[in-house]
Write a protein that holds these residues in place. Structure first.
Motif, PDB file in Angstrom:
ATOM      1  N   GLU A   1       2.238   3.530   2.788  1.00  0.00           N
ATOM      2  CA  GLU A   1       1.127   3.844   3.675  1.00  0.00           C
ATOM      3  C   GLU A   1       0.781   2.604   4.489  1.00  0.00           C
ATOM      4  OE1 GLU A   1      -1.980   5.171   1.099  1.00  0.00           O
ATOM      5  OE2 GLU A   1      -0.808   6.861   0.316  1.00  0.00           O
ATOM      6  N   LYS A   2      -0.007   2.795   5.529  1.00  0.00           N
ATOM      7  CA  LYS A   2      -0.358   1.673   6.395  1.00  0.00           C
ATOM      8  C   LYS A   2      -1.390   0.783   5.700  1.00  0.00           C
ATOM      9  CE  LYS A   2      -1.939   0.442  11.034  1.00  0.00           C
ATOM     10  NZ  LYS A   2      -2.420   0.934  12.353  1.00  0.00           N
TER      11      LYS A   2
ATOM     12  N   ASN B   1      -5.498  -4.975   1.666  1.00  0.00           N
ATOM     13  CA  ASN B   1      -4.351  -4.678   0.794  1.00  0.00           C
ATOM     14  C   ASN B   1      -3.553  -5.937   0.496  1.00  0.00           C
ATOM     15  OD1 ASN B   1      -4.404  -1.737   2.572  1.00  0.00           O
ATOM     16  ND2 ASN B   1      -4.490  -1.716   0.343  1.00  0.00           N
TER      17      ASN B   1
ATOM     18  N   ARG C   1       6.113   5.988  -1.472  1.00  0.00           N
ATOM     19  CA  ARG C   1       5.753   6.568  -0.186  1.00  0.00           C
ATOM     20  C   ARG C   1       4.755   5.604   0.441  1.00  0.00           C
ATOM     21  NH1 ARG C   1       6.426  11.347  -3.268  1.00  0.00           N
ATOM     22  NH2 ARG C   1       4.321  11.139  -4.130  1.00  0.00           N
TER      23      ARG C   1
ATOM     24  N   CYS D   1       0.840  -1.193   0.000  1.00  0.00           N
ATOM     25  CA  CYS D   1       0.000   0.000   0.000  1.00  0.00           C
ATOM     26  C   CYS D   1       0.877   1.246   0.000  1.00  0.00           C
ATOM     27  CB  CYS D   1      -0.906  -0.004   1.232  1.00  0.00           C
ATOM     28  SG  CYS D   1      -2.099   1.353   1.307  1.00  0.00           S
ATOM     29  N   GLY D   2       0.569   2.192  -0.854  1.00  0.00           N
ATOM     30  CA  GLY D   2       1.334   3.430  -0.884  1.00  0.00           C
ATOM     31  C   GLY D   2       1.247   4.112  -2.232  1.00  0.00           C
ATOM     32  N   GLU D   3       2.106   5.132  -2.423  1.00  0.00           N
ATOM     33  CA  GLU D   3       2.153   5.880  -3.667  1.00  0.00           C
ATOM     34  C   GLU D   3       3.473   5.632  -4.380  1.00  0.00           C
ATOM     35  OE1 GLU D   3       1.463  10.007  -3.150  1.00  0.00           O
ATOM     36  OE2 GLU D   3      -0.710   9.787  -3.022  1.00  0.00           O
TER      37      GLU D   3
ATOM     38  N   ARG E   1      -2.178  -0.637  -4.318  1.00  0.00           N
ATOM     39  CA  ARG E   1      -3.114  -1.165  -3.324  1.00  0.00           C
ATOM     40  C   ARG E   1      -2.811  -2.610  -2.915  1.00  0.00           C
ATOM     41  NH1 ARG E   1      -6.156   2.559  -6.222  1.00  0.00           N
ATOM     42  NH2 ARG E   1      -7.258   4.059  -4.901  1.00  0.00           N
TER      43      ARG E   1
ATOM     44  N   GLN F   1      -1.291   5.246  -7.210  1.00  0.00           N
ATOM     45  CA  GLN F   1      -1.574   4.492  -5.986  1.00  0.00           C
ATOM     46  C   GLN F   1      -1.313   3.000  -6.176  1.00  0.00           C
ATOM     47  OE1 GLN F   1      -2.630   6.232  -3.245  1.00  0.00           O
ATOM     48  NE2 GLN F   1      -2.546   4.413  -1.961  1.00  0.00           N
TER      49      GLN F   1
END
Length: 707
Positions: free
Chosen positions: A124-125, A330, A122, A50-52, A95, A93
């Motif tokens: 993400e949780k 995710n 970057r 998960c993240g960018e 996922r 994004q």
């Protein structure tokens, strides 16, 4: 051979249409095919859940490479299916782990594999626990009667929570396609189940009109649902590379990529609260179903639908509530796998039934005899069952053939156990699904007989053979006079996907009507005489819903399926108190499938599904770590080998469905539903309260220590 001398072929084990090509090696699978100037394609995938995406860096000489990202997509960046929520290529994004980001192609496969692309993120949780998911893909509720009234009638209320895992389809041949570009057109050859699913997805992602897209199924080495929706993604990727490079592009996954990146069976948690009287009558069922859909919705709504519709098992109850939801996590998206939803919920129901029997002091057979559905009973959706209900018949036959009650007493105090599961499975699409699908089938007259034209795919189950049997029988011609055209969207009509146990019952039924009309047109003429006198003859028919079937998609009320197949499995096991291992010794599978069209193929379906169910029960443990499958090899993802597979005794009963071709119902999904609960109930007879599968030695060791 004249029609007058024709002998019946339905109900006999004729040779498979593709059998000789397969055993002699003439059959051509996608990786056997080459085209002039062909490139090899590769997918660059995310390495976080998960993240960018922050940046991309190429650490290789890009000369001679074709590189595609989301900006090269000429149509819409979606994988067209039920919901358009999944991108073909990630834009910003990410996922799930292994999400496609970039595509590469090169004529030298070794150079392609050495190409290094670094992706900066970057992070993400992520969400891994479905119970804490912020996004619900689908909810379904089924209610009948009053739970309060039903529980008030009960002498005992039994609660239970049951957990079912991911399961990998593990077809022999991995996913693979070849895309060949044309003049603003593309042809895709692939290992797949649903040519018109792929056709639609290509039209959307490429922005091409229907007539500029062609999909051809190559010989396919197994599917089990895993090649229902995923080939739409892979075909889109190969086509994007082919159109940008102007050259054919082959993309064939290796085993690790296929296991890490593609869909699996939905894991889930099923909770039961059941009211029962002292004499064994079920008064109330309150069932909660939670499925993990993964990062995108794919076919999750369909899987949940079938899961909740089968969640009560083949049992009568006036007061029912089934609540189901499938949510986002995710992790790689989950999708179709043989039984799709029903194996999960039927596992919970059948284990709960044995626990009910224990609570009130009945044996497992008696409680099922008391509550099994009968002709004329009304199900939770309000569907009234007809005469083709065989729950009691398969139960009693399985108990009789195995000496179940005698062995249950005989095994007490030993390391041997015996258990059973009673189950059913609806054939075809749910409710009004077949009407919306509007399938078509065509039959073309040839000099010798007829050629079948359908989009139904042969994936090892014998579709070509059974369809040819149905047509030969209806035409009154020899089986070898019937040909089956390749599943090619430029040549065959859309007869719907090869899923949901609909191939024989639904598509076969349309073909039977085509053959009956063709026979009427032929009259006393042979095919050759007709063609010389009248010219070409092609008969095309649409699906017609049988009378008396009504369904409300909004309320989830009515006739969920036109027909159900019924079965009972009895599993006998040995438990090793030193290793905590369970060895299945014998599984007796008694199935009622309407009419047995081809005994050998039907037996093979039941044996194969039973073996998969044994793996689901005992061996197949998808280990997820940080959102990825950590054991994506055949070294450490175990499936039953010949040494692990028990003796399987198959008994086939017939109770014809009046709207199926020659009485046939669906079969393909059914055998997957029963082995896991039957094996777990056999373990339960040894005093081990198993409520989660696979029942590995580690889990059983923990239960023994608890006891």
């Amino acid at each position: 051979m004249s029609r007058a001398s024709h002998r019946r072929v339905v109900g006999t084990s004729v040779p498979r249409k593709e059998g000789l090509d397969k055993v002699t090696g003439r059959a051509r699978y996608v990786d056997d095919l080459t085209f002039p100037g062909m490139l090899h394609g590769l997918t660059v995938r995310s390495t976080i859940p998960c993240g960018e995406i922050a940046a991309l860096r190429f650490d290789f000489d890009t000369t001679g490479f074709t590189i595609v990202d989301y900006r090269d997509i000429p149509g819409r960046n979606v994988v067209a299916l039920i919901e358009d929520d999944q991108p073909s290529l990630a834009e910003r994004q990410v996922r799930h782990y292994a999400e496609p980001i970039l595509l590469l192609a090169h004529e030298d496969r070794e150079r392609l594999l050495q190409a290094k692309v670094h992706v900066e993120y970057r992070a993400e949780k992520p969400v891994f626990d479905p119970a804490g998911s912020p996004k619900i893909f689908k909810t379904i509720a089924i209610e009948r009667g009053s739970l309060a009234h039903g529980f008030a009638q009960a002498d005992e209320i039994v609660e239970g929570e049951y957990r079912v895992p991911h399961q990998e389809q593990l077809y022999i041949e991995p996913n693979g396609v070849i895309a060949v570009p044309g003049d603003r057109s593309v042809t895709v050859y692939g290992s797949l189940q649903c040519p018109y699913y792929v056709h639609r997805a290509l039209r959307v992602v490429l922005g091409l009109p229907a007539e500029h897209v062609r999909v051809v199924q190559t010989e396919t080495g197994g599917g089990f649902g895993g090649k229902e929706e995923y080939p739409s993604i892979l075909a889109g990727h190969a086509a994007l590379l082919a159109l940008k490079s102007g050259r054919p592009v082959k993309m064939v996954y290796d085993r690790v990529e296929d296991m890490v990146a593609t869909t699996k069976r939905h894991p889930g948690v099923v909770r039961h609260r059941t009211g029962v009287t002292r004499d064994g009558r079920i008064t109330a069922m309150d069932i909660d179903v939670l499925f993990d859909g993964g990062a995108y919705s794919t076919l999750s709504a369909v899987v949940l639908s079938r899961g909740v519709l089968h969640a009560t098992g083949p049992y009568r109850c006036d007061h029912v509530r089934v609540r189901g939801r499938v949510v986002m996590t995710n992790t790689p998206p989950n999708g179709a796998f043989r039984g799709f939803g029903a194996p999960q919920t039927l596992f919970a129901t059948e284990v709960q039934m044995d626990r009910l029997a224990d609570r009130i002091g009945l044996d497992p057979v008696a409680i099922r005899e008391i509550n099994a559905l009968r002709p004329g009973d009304t199900m939770a959706t309000g569907q009234t069952l007809g005469t083709d209900v065989s729950a009691l018949r398969v139960l009693r036959e399985a108990v009789r053939r195995t000496g179940f009650r005698r062995k249950r007493e005989q095994y007490r105090g030993t390391n041997r156990g015996i258990g059973l599961a009673l189950y059913f499975h609806g054939a075809g699409f749910t409710g009004s699904g077949e009407v919306k699908l509007a399938s078509k089938a065509s039959l073309e007259l040839t000099e010798r007989g007829a050629r079948i034209r359908v989009a139904t795919t042969e994936i090892g189950q014998g579709a070509r053979t059974v369809h040819a049997q149905i047509v030969a029988e209806a035409l009154g011609l020899p089986y070898d006079a019937i040909e089956v055209a390749q599943a090619d969207t430029s040549e065959v009509p859309d007869s719907g996907p090869t899923v949901a146990s609909r191939t024989s019952m639904v598509v076969g039924g349309i073909l039977k009507r085509c053959a009956e009309e063709m026979k009427a047109k032929l009259g006393r003429l042979t095919p050759r005489e007709y063609l010389r006198r009248h010219g070409p003859l092609v008969v095309t028919k649409d699906y017609i819903q049988p009378p008396g079937i009504n369904w409300d998609d909004e309320l989830y009320r009515g006739d969920a399926y036109g027909a159900y197949a019924w079965a009972c499995d009895v599993a006998e096991i040995e438990f090793d108190p030193d290793t905590y291992g369970v060895k299945p010794v014998r599984v007796t599978a008694v199935a009622e499938i309407g009419r047995v069209l081809h005994p050998v193929l039907a037996r093979g379906q039941i044996e194969g599904g039973t073996a998969q169910g044994v793996g689901y029960a005992l061996l197949e443990d998808v280990v997820m770590r940080d959102g990825r499958m950590a054991n994506a090899t055949l070294t450490n993802y175990l499936i039953p080998t010949t040494l692990d597979t028990p003796r399987i005794d198959v008994v086939m009963l017939e109770n014809p469905y009046k709207h199926g071709p020659y009485g046939a119902k669906g079969l393909g999904e059914l055998p997957m539903d029963g082995p896991a609960p039957a094996i777990v109930n056999a373990i339960r007879s040894l005093g081990l309260d198993v409520r989660e599968i696979p029942a590995t030695p580690e889990r059983l060791m923990a239960l023994v220590k608890i006891d």
